[in-house]
Design a protein around this motif. Sequence first.
Motif, PDB file in Angstrom:
ATOM      1  N   MET A   1       0.497   3.230 -43.758  1.00  0.00           N
ATOM      2  CA  MET A   1      -0.406   3.279 -44.978  1.00  0.00           C
ATOM      3  C   MET A   1      -1.777   4.276 -44.001  1.00  0.00           C
ATOM      4  SD  MET A   1      -3.801  -0.367 -43.716  1.00  0.00           S
ATOM      5  CE  MET A   1      -3.412   0.052 -42.007  1.00  0.00           C
ATOM      6  N   ALA A   2      -2.239   4.785 -45.391  1.00  0.00           N
ATOM      7  CA  ALA A   2      -3.210   5.877 -44.670  1.00  0.00           C
ATOM      8  C   ALA A   2      -4.736   5.522 -43.767  1.00  0.00           C
ATOM      9  CB  ALA A   2      -4.029   6.651 -46.421  1.00  0.00           C
ATOM     10  N   PRO A   3      -4.670   6.893 -43.348  1.00  0.00           N
ATOM     11  CA  PRO A   3      -5.771   5.747 -41.990  1.00  0.00           C
ATOM     12  C   PRO A   3      -6.889   6.171 -42.989  1.00  0.00           C
ATOM     13  CG  PRO A   3      -5.356   8.512 -42.008  1.00  0.00           C
ATOM     14  CD  PRO A   3      -4.052   7.708 -42.590  1.00  0.00           C
ATOM     15  N   LEU A   4      -7.712   5.247 -41.709  1.00  0.00           N
ATOM     16  CA  LEU A   4      -9.264   4.764 -43.104  1.00  0.00           C
ATOM     17  C   LEU A   4     -10.129   5.818 -42.873  1.00  0.00           C
ATOM     18  CD1 LEU A   4     -10.569   2.806 -44.288  1.00  0.00           C
ATOM     19  CD2 LEU A   4     -11.975   2.659 -41.720  1.00  0.00           C
ATOM     20  N   LEU A   5      -9.818   7.126 -41.855  1.00  0.00           N
ATOM     21  CA  LEU A   5     -11.236   7.865 -41.257  1.00  0.00           C
ATOM     22  C   LEU A   5      -9.887   8.470 -41.148  1.00  0.00           C
ATOM     23  CD1 LEU A   5     -13.868   9.199 -41.359  1.00  0.00           C
ATOM     24  CD2 LEU A   5     -13.747   8.233 -39.113  1.00  0.00           C
ATOM     25  N   GLN A   6     -10.108  10.180 -41.457  1.00  0.00           N
ATOM     26  CA  GLN A   6      -9.746  11.017 -41.248  1.00  0.00           C
ATOM     27  C   GLN A   6     -10.508  12.276 -41.534  1.00  0.00           C
ATOM     28  OE1 GLN A   6      -6.874  11.029 -45.063  1.00  0.00           O
ATOM     29  NE2 GLN A   6      -5.646  12.671 -43.699  1.00  0.00           N
ATOM     30  N   VAL A   7     -10.700  13.816 -40.243  1.00  0.00           N
ATOM     31  CA  VAL A   7     -11.426  13.799 -39.700  1.00  0.00           C
ATOM     32  C   VAL A   7     -10.550  15.705 -39.808  1.00  0.00           C
ATOM     33  CG1 VAL A   7     -13.139  15.263 -38.826  1.00  0.00           C
ATOM     34  CG2 VAL A   7     -13.514  13.165 -38.510  1.00  0.00           C
ATOM     35  N   GLU A   8     -10.685  16.309 -40.728  1.00  0.00           N
ATOM     36  CA  GLU A   8     -10.270  18.073 -40.510  1.00  0.00           C
ATOM     37  C   GLU A   8     -11.041  18.774 -40.389  1.00  0.00           C
ATOM     38  OE1 GLU A   8      -8.011  17.864 -44.354  1.00  0.00           O
ATOM     39  OE2 GLU A   8      -7.239  16.009 -44.448  1.00  0.00           O
ATOM     40  N   ASN A   9     -10.357  19.690 -39.303  1.00  0.00           N
ATOM     41  CA  ASN A   9     -11.059  21.232 -39.187  1.00  0.00           C
ATOM     42  C   ASN A   9     -12.830  20.688 -38.979  1.00  0.00           C
ATOM     43  OD1 ASN A   9      -8.386  21.607 -41.135  1.00  0.00           O
ATOM     44  ND2 ASN A   9      -8.348  22.614 -39.061  1.00  0.00           N
ATOM     45  N   LEU A  10     -13.445  20.164 -38.055  1.00  0.00           N
ATOM     46  CA  LEU A  10     -14.665  19.896 -38.481  1.00  0.00           C
ATOM     47  C   LEU A  10     -15.281  21.001 -37.784  1.00  0.00           C
ATOM     48  CD1 LEU A  10     -17.051  18.118 -39.779  1.00  0.00           C
ATOM     49  CD2 LEU A  10     -17.086  16.534 -37.377  1.00  0.00           C
ATOM     50  N   THR A  11     -15.874  21.284 -38.456  1.00  0.00           N
ATOM     51  CA  THR A  11     -16.889  22.437 -38.069  1.00  0.00           C
ATOM     52  C   THR A  11     -18.768  22.368 -37.847  1.00  0.00           C
ATOM     53  OG1 THR A  11     -15.335  23.998 -37.902  1.00  0.00           O
ATOM     54  CG2 THR A  11     -16.926  25.223 -37.261  1.00  0.00           C
ATOM     55  N   ILE A  12     -19.239  21.702 -36.770  1.00  0.00           N
ATOM     56  CA  ILE A  12     -20.907  21.908 -36.925  1.00  0.00           C
ATOM     57  C   ILE A  12     -21.447  23.382 -36.064  1.00  0.00           C
ATOM     58  CG2 ILE A  12     -22.685  20.334 -36.409  1.00  0.00           C
ATOM     59  CD1 ILE A  12     -21.001  17.898 -36.015  1.00  0.00           C
ATOM     60  N   GLY A  13     -22.023  23.156 -36.896  1.00  0.00           N
ATOM     61  CA  GLY A  13     -23.329  25.101 -36.558  1.00  0.00           C
ATOM     62  C   GLY A  13     -24.722  24.622 -36.427  1.00  0.00           C
ATOM     63  N   PHE A  14     -25.388  25.197 -35.718  1.00  0.00           N
ATOM     64  CA  PHE A  14     -26.960  25.259 -35.559  1.00  0.00           C
ATOM     65  C   PHE A  14     -26.842  26.936 -35.687  1.00  0.00           C
ATOM     66  CE2 PHE A  14     -29.393  21.707 -34.096  1.00  0.00           C
ATOM     67  CZ  PHE A  14     -27.864  20.995 -33.067  1.00  0.00           C
ATOM     68  N   PRO A  15     -28.629  27.490 -35.654  1.00  0.00           N
ATOM     69  CA  PRO A  15     -28.345  28.464 -36.063  1.00  0.00           C
ATOM     70  C   PRO A  15     -27.922  29.022 -35.019  1.00  0.00           C
ATOM     71  CG  PRO A  15     -30.367  27.817 -36.276  1.00  0.00           C
ATOM     72  CD  PRO A  15     -29.647  26.305 -35.867  1.00  0.00           C
ATOM     73  N   ARG A  16     -27.344  28.896 -33.408  1.00  0.00           N
ATOM     74  CA  ARG A  16     -27.500  30.239 -33.086  1.00  0.00           C
ATOM     75  C   ARG A  16     -25.862  29.980 -31.904  1.00  0.00           C
ATOM     76  NH1 ARG A  16     -32.260  30.320 -30.933  1.00  0.00           N
ATOM     77  NH2 ARG A  16     -33.355  32.228 -32.227  1.00  0.00           N
ATOM     78  N   ALA A  17     -25.733  28.370 -32.349  1.00  0.00           N
ATOM     79  CA  ALA A  17     -24.415  28.061 -31.941  1.00  0.00           C
ATOM     80  C   ALA A  17     -23.507  27.430 -32.238  1.00  0.00           C
ATOM     81  CB  ALA A  17     -24.912  26.769 -30.569  1.00  0.00           C
ATOM     82  N   GLU A  18     -22.371  26.612 -31.790  1.00  0.00           N
ATOM     83  CA  GLU A  18     -21.381  26.574 -32.500  1.00  0.00           C
ATOM     84  C   GLU A  18     -20.126  24.944 -31.857  1.00  0.00           C
ATOM     85  OE1 GLU A  18     -17.880  28.118 -33.957  1.00  0.00           O
ATOM     86  OE2 GLU A  18     -18.853  28.344 -36.126  1.00  0.00           O
ATOM     87  N   PRO A  19     -21.893  23.713 -31.855  1.00  0.00           N
ATOM     88  CA  PRO A  19     -21.214  22.539 -30.723  1.00  0.00           C
ATOM     89  C   PRO A  19     -19.657  22.150 -31.319  1.00  0.00           C
ATOM     90  CG  PRO A  19     -23.242  22.315 -32.628  1.00  0.00           C
ATOM     91  CD  PRO A  19     -23.315  23.453 -32.112  1.00  0.00           C
TER      92      PRO A  19
END
Lengths: 332, 331, 328
Positions: A1-19
Amino acid sequence: MAPLLQVENLTIGFPRAEPVRNLSFEVSAGETLAIVGESGSGKSLTALALMQLLPRAARVTSGRIVFDDHNLLGLDAREMRQLRGRDIAMIFQEPMTSLNPVMSIGRQIGEVLKVHEKLSGRAARERTIELLKLVRIPAAEKRVDDYPHQLSGGMRQRVMIAMAVACRPKLLIADEPTTALDVTIQAQVLDLLDTLRRELKMAVVLITHDLGVVAQWADKVVVMYAGQKVEQALPGDLFNDPLHPYTRGLLSASPRLKNDFHYLSGPLTEIPGSIVSAAGEAGCPFKPRCREARASCGHQVPPLIARTPDRLVACPFTSSLKAVPDAAHLSH
Amino acid sequence: MSADFGAYPAVTGGAYAAPATNEQATAPERPAWSNVKAPDARSQQSAAVAITNGRRALGVFLANPNALFGTAFLALVIGVALLAPVLYPDDPLSMVGKPFLWPGQDPAFPLGTDSLGRDVLAGILHGSRISLFVGLMATALGLTFGVIVGAIAGYFGGWVDDLLVRLVEIFQTLPSFVLLVVLVAIVQPSATTVTLAIAVISWPTVARLTRAEFRAIREKDFVMAARSLGYGHSRIIFREILPNALPPIIVTSSVMVATAILMESALSFMGLGDPNVVSWGSMIGTGRELVRTAWYLTALPGLAIVFTVLALNLIGDGLNDALNPRFSGDR
Amino acid sequence: MPALVRIGRTLRRTLLQAVPTILGIVILNFFLLQLAPGDAADVLAGEAGSATEESVAALRARFGLDSPVLEQLATYLGNLAQFSLGFSPRYGMPVADLIAQRLPGTLTLMAVALLIAILLGVVLGSLMATFAGRIPDRLLSVFSLLFYSIPSFWIGLMLIVLFSVKLGWLPSGGAGTIGSQLKGLPLLLDKARYMVLPATSLALFYVAIYARLTRAAMLEVKNQDFVRTAYAKGLTPFGVTARHILRNALIPITTMAGMHIGGMLGGAVVVETVYSWPGLGRLAFEAVMGRDFTVLLGILLLSSLLVIIANAAVDLVHAWLDPRIGAR
C-alpha cells in the motif's frame, strides 16, 4: 500500500539560512511517525510546510510533498484550503494562545464543520457536542459555550484535538502537543490521540523532543539535527542500538532510572556545544560537536545509509563506534 | 466503558478516566490594551520593562529619516525664535506698511501684511517665541511635577498612591481644554498664567505613566538587590529605578510639547492668550473675520503651527522606535 | 458567563467607582467658582446700574453670597441635587436650561465626528496593517501624523476657505437653513450639509489616533497563534480576518473611543465657534468672552458628567465584546 504521505528531499529556506535540508520520510495510514529533535532542528517548520503554512519569509526551495497522491507544493491556495482541516489537520503546542479568546469553544469547533461539511448551525452544534464527548470533556452540553480561558490546559488541548479530528482527517500533525501540559495530563492527552488514531485510522506525525513520548507512542522515529535527518529507526531499535553519534549522545544524556542509579553517582553525559546555524555548513552538521569526527566529515554531508529498509543513518562510521552506556531503559 | 457517538466510531474509555474535576481555570489577564494612549498605541505598554542601550537608541534614532527631518525642522524653529529679535527688531505689532498686501506682492514684506499693515513674516517669526516658550516651559514644569509625584506614588504606595490615583482620575474626567479655558479665564491671561495652566492640566498624565513604570520596576530583582544592600530610598528611586523608567517618559515629553503648543494656539485664537504678544494663534484669530478675502492671514500662521507640531510628533515617533526595541521589528 | 450578566456587573462596578470622582469634580468646581473674579451680585448690580456698596452688600446677603464657604458649598450641593446650576443674568435664564438647549447640538456633532474618525481611522489602519513595513504603510503613517498635528480651529477655517468660499459647495456656518420649512428627509439632508465641515474638522485629529491604534491592534492580533490555527482549519483569508482578527482587534479600538470624549468636547469649543454651531462649545466661548463664570463652570461640570457616562458606555461595550472581563 502506498504511503499516505511522502516527503522527498524537502528543503526550506529563509533569506539567510536553510533550516531544513534534504529531508525525506514517509507515513502510512494508521501509523505514528515521531520526529525528534531539539529546538532549532527544523521540526516545527517541517510540520508547517506540510500544511503549507510557512511564515512569509520561509520558502520551500526544493523537494516534493505528496499526500494521498496530491502534490501539495503544486496546489493553489483554494485547493490547499480544502485539504486543511478536512484531510490534513494540525494541533499546536500552546493551547491557550492557539484558541481564539473571544469565541466560545463550541463555535470554534463548529467553524470547521461549517466550512468543510457545510453544516447548519444546529447540526454543527450537535456534532460539536459529540466531539467534546469524544475527547472526554465532561459535561459537554454545558461546556460547549465556554470560552477558552474557562478551561484548564489539558481541556484546551482536548478542544484543539476535537477541532482537528472533526472532519476525520487522514493525517494529523501534532506539534509538541503535550510540552506545555502538566506531566499527569500529558499521558492522558497522548493516550487520547493514540486511541483516535486507531479508531479513525489516521496517520499521525508526532513532533516532540521528549524521548519518553517517542518510546511509548511511536511506530517509527526520525531523528533530526540542524534541519537534516540523521537517523531513522523503529523505536525499539533506536533505543537498544542507537547508531548516529547525535542519537547516542541524546540517549546517554537522559537520566537512567533503573537499578542503582543515583544522581550523585555520575554526571549526565552532555553533548558539548550547541546547535549551530545550518547556514554555510559544508559537511556533516554535527561535526563540531561529534566525538568521533574525522577530517573527512567536513567535506560533504554524509548520505543516509540504509542498514535495513527501516534503519537509516547519516554517518559512515557507525560500525566502528564504541559501545554507549545502556540506553535500553527507555524502551519498555 | 465505551459509547457510540453517532458519526464517530465507538471509542473505548481507555485506561485513563476522563478528568473528574475541572482544574481551576487560569485567571484571565487584563487585556494588555488598558493603558493605551495615542499616537502610537504601543508606546505606552510598560508592563515589561526593557533596559535600553543609550548608544544603540541614538543610532536607531539617527537612522530614521522622519525623525531627522523633525529634529532639523525643530532646530530651525528654535533658531528662528532665538534670532527673531535680531532679524526683526521692531515690535511685530507695529504698523509698517500698506495693509492687505498679499504674499509676494511686495518684496519688503515676503508674506504680506494684515488689515492694519503689520508684517506677517515678522509676526510669524516672533510668534515662534511664545509658542516655544509656552510649549517647552509648560512641559518642563508638568514633567518635573508629574515625575516626582508619580515616582513617590509608584514607589511608596499607600495613601499617597490612592490619592494620586483619585486625582488623576478627576483630571482625566474633566475635559482638558475646557478646564484650561476656565483656569486662564479666572486668573487673567498672560504668558506665565497660560504656561502654568497648561502645566497643571498636563502633569496628571505624566504622573500616571511614571507611577505605572515605578510599580513595574520596583518588583524587579535588581531593585530587590539594591534594597538588600541597604541603599536608601532616594538612591534607589533616582539611581536605580528612574533611569530605567525614563524611556516612555522621554517619548511622552515630545508629545506633551506638541500638545502644549496646540493648546496655547487655541487659547490665543480665542483671545485668552497673552495680550501683549503676537502669537500664531492670535494671528489666526484676528485673521478670522477676513477669511473670505485675505485667507493667507489665517493660512500662514497655521502652517507654522502644523509644521512645528509635526516636527515634534516625528521626533516623538523616532524616540519611540529608538527606545522601545521590541517594537522596532514591526516597522 | 452570559453577556448580560457581565454587562450588569461591569455597570455596577463602574458606577460605584464614579461616585468619588464626581464628588471631587463637584467640589473642585465649587472652589473654582469661588476663585472667579466677581460674583452674581456684582453682575446683577452692574446690570441694574446701581453699584453702590450698600446695594451690592444687600444683594450679597439676599443671595447668601456672604455666608461662610462651607455653608455656600452646602447650598451649592443642594442646588445641584435639584439640578440647578445657577442663574445667568446675561441670558436671563437658568444655566441648566441654557445648557439643555445647547446640549443636543454638541452631542450630534460629536457623535458624527466620532463616527467619521472611527470609520476612516479603521480603514486607514487596516490598510497600514496590510502593507506593514512597506511604502504605503510609511506614507499613510506620516499622513496620519499630519492629521494629528493640525489645530482643529485652523483646519476648520481652511475647510471654509476651500469648500465654502472657493467652491461654494457647503455652508460656512450655522446648523440649518434659516427660515426653511423642511421636514423629514430633506430636513435631514439639509442638516447634514451643515454638519459635514464642522464634524470633519473635529474628527481629523482623532482619525490619526484610530488609524494608529487599528494598525497596532491588527498587527498584534495577526501574529497570534490562534490566527495560525484558523488558517490550519482551512478558512479563507477573508474569513480569518473577519471572524478572528477583527473581532479581537476591535476590543482595544472601542476601549479607546471613550477616552476621547473629553478631548472632543475641548475641540468642540473652537470648532463650534468657527462654524457658529449652536452647541455647548460656542456657549462656552461666549461665556468666556462675557466672563460669565456661572455658565462656564456649569458647562465644565456637565461635560465632566458626559465623560463619565461615555466611559461607562464604553466599559459596557468592552464587557460585551470581551468574555474575559468580569470573570473571577
